[in-house]
Design an enzyme around this catalytic site. Structure first.
Site, PDB file in Angstrom:
ATOM      1  N   GLY A  76     -19.113  -0.344  17.669  1.00 36.45           N
ATOM      2  CA  GLY A  76     -19.358   0.487  16.500  1.00 36.45           C
ATOM      3  C   GLY A  76     -20.182   1.689  16.892  1.00 36.45           C
ATOM      4  N   GLY A  77     -20.472   2.520  15.922  1.00 34.99           N
ATOM      5  CA  GLY A  77     -21.266   3.717  16.161  1.00 34.99           C
ATOM      6  C   GLY A  77     -22.756   3.399  16.233  1.00 34.99           C
ATOM      7  N   ARG A 103     -26.414   2.917  15.218  1.00 34.32           N
ATOM      8  CA  ARG A 103     -27.064   2.411  13.999  1.00 34.32           C
ATOM      9  C   ARG A 103     -26.069   1.836  13.000  1.00 34.32           C
ATOM     10  NH1 ARG A 103     -30.372   2.218  17.133  1.00 34.32           N
ATOM     11  NH2 ARG A 103     -32.075   3.646  17.464  1.00 34.32           N
ATOM     12  N   GLY A 151     -25.271  -1.426  12.952  1.00 32.54           N
ATOM     13  CA  GLY A 151     -25.609  -2.819  12.694  1.00 32.54           C
ATOM     14  C   GLY A 151     -25.144  -3.770  13.784  1.00 32.54           C
ATOM     15  N   LYS A 152     -24.736  -3.235  14.921  1.00 32.46           N
ATOM     16  CA  LYS A 152     -24.203  -4.066  16.015  1.00 32.46           C
ATOM     17  C   LYS A 152     -25.218  -5.095  16.510  1.00 32.46           C
ATOM     18  CE  LYS A 152     -23.491  -0.607  18.743  1.00 32.46           C
ATOM     19  NZ  LYS A 152     -23.996   0.525  17.947  1.00 32.46           N
ATOM     20  N   ALA A 192     -30.946  -7.259  28.373  1.00 36.87           N
ATOM     21  CA  ALA A 192     -31.067  -5.829  28.123  1.00 36.87           C
ATOM     22  C   ALA A 192     -30.655  -5.089  29.390  1.00 36.87           C
ATOM     23  CB  ALA A 192     -32.504  -5.479  27.748  1.00 36.87           C
ATOM     24  N   THR A 193     -29.725  -4.149  29.238  1.00 37.30           N
ATOM     25  CA  THR A 193     -29.182  -3.455  30.401  1.00 37.30           C
ATOM     26  C   THR A 193     -29.825  -2.098  30.654  1.00 37.30           C
ATOM     27  OG1 THR A 193     -27.433  -2.451  29.076  1.00 37.30           O
ATOM     28  CG2 THR A 193     -26.944  -4.578  30.105  1.00 37.30           C
ATOM     29  N   HIS A 234     -38.642  -3.667  21.211  1.00 35.58           N
ATOM     30  CA  HIS A 234     -37.422  -4.447  20.986  1.00 35.58           C
ATOM     31  C   HIS A 234     -37.637  -5.917  21.354  1.00 35.58           C
ATOM     32  CE1 HIS A 234     -34.371  -1.531  19.794  1.00 35.58           C
ATOM     33  NE2 HIS A 234     -34.996  -0.671  20.576  1.00 35.58           N
ATOM     34  N   ARG A 292     -37.829  -9.774  18.675  1.00 34.17           N
ATOM     35  CA  ARG A 292     -37.177 -11.088  18.779  1.00 34.17           C
ATOM     36  C   ARG A 292     -38.266 -12.160  18.866  1.00 34.17           C
ATOM     37  NH1 ARG A 292     -34.280  -7.606  21.846  1.00 34.17           N
ATOM     38  NH2 ARG A 292     -35.251  -8.227  23.796  1.00 34.17           N
TER      39      ARG A 292
END
Length: 167
Positions: free
Chosen positions: A7-8, A10, A12-13, A32-33, A48, A52
């Site tokens: 998706g684009g 922001r 919601g991915k 995280a890449t 980030h 979590r």
């Protein structure tokens, strides 16, 4: 099982991927890449991680994702765009070499008996890149997205926070 979520920006991915992972495991892993580019970026990454809770194991890996995934893991890989950026920068913007390296690493993921949730951006649907490097990267991203989607068991596109099933 490979879940592909695209998706684009922001759209919601990440939230969708994280909710999916938590519905499948009490202790998912988050890979995280992103390469740490500077101190400000490090602070963003740390925020980030703090978002979590204790159920998550957070791992940073720039390119060799397969070495971070164990059989039976439930893993969120966030994201293909930053992962490809690392190959693209390291090959001095060589699309063919970057695609070859990324596909080779992705193929290793297909052999792991794990649930892998892969997040990617659809960058080709937005504004046309103004620079040649930007256009080359958009091509690289599009080709890799197609490759991942082809091999994914399920594919979802996020639009305005709403998941649309592609397959």
């Amino acid at each position: 099982m490979i879940f592909y979520i695209t998706g684009g920006e922001r759209s919601g991915k990440s939230r969708y991927a994280q909710d999916l992972a938590l519905s499948l495991s009490k202790t998912p892993k988050y890979i995280a890449t992103s390469r740490v580019w500077d101190d400000d970026h490090r602070k963003r990454i740390d925020r980030h991680i703090a978002d979590r809770d204790e159920r998550w194991t957070s791992v940073e890996e720039e390119k060799v994702l397969s070495k971070m995934i164990n059989p039976k893991d439930v893993v969120v890989i966030d994201c293909v765009t930053l992962w490809l950026t690392n190959f693209f920068v390291d090959t001095k913007n060589d699309i063919e070499k970057s695609l070859e390296l990324a596909k080779s690493e992705f193929e290793k993921l297909l052999d792991i008996d794990a649930t892998i949730i892969i997040i990617s951006n659809e960058i080709g649907m937005g504004v046309h890149a103004q620079t040649e490097i930007g256009r080359k990267f958009t091509e690289l991203q599009g080709w890799m997205n197609q490759h991942i989607a082809k091999h994914a068991n399920k594919a979802t596109m996020m639009v305005s926070g709403i998941p649309l099933t592609l397959k």
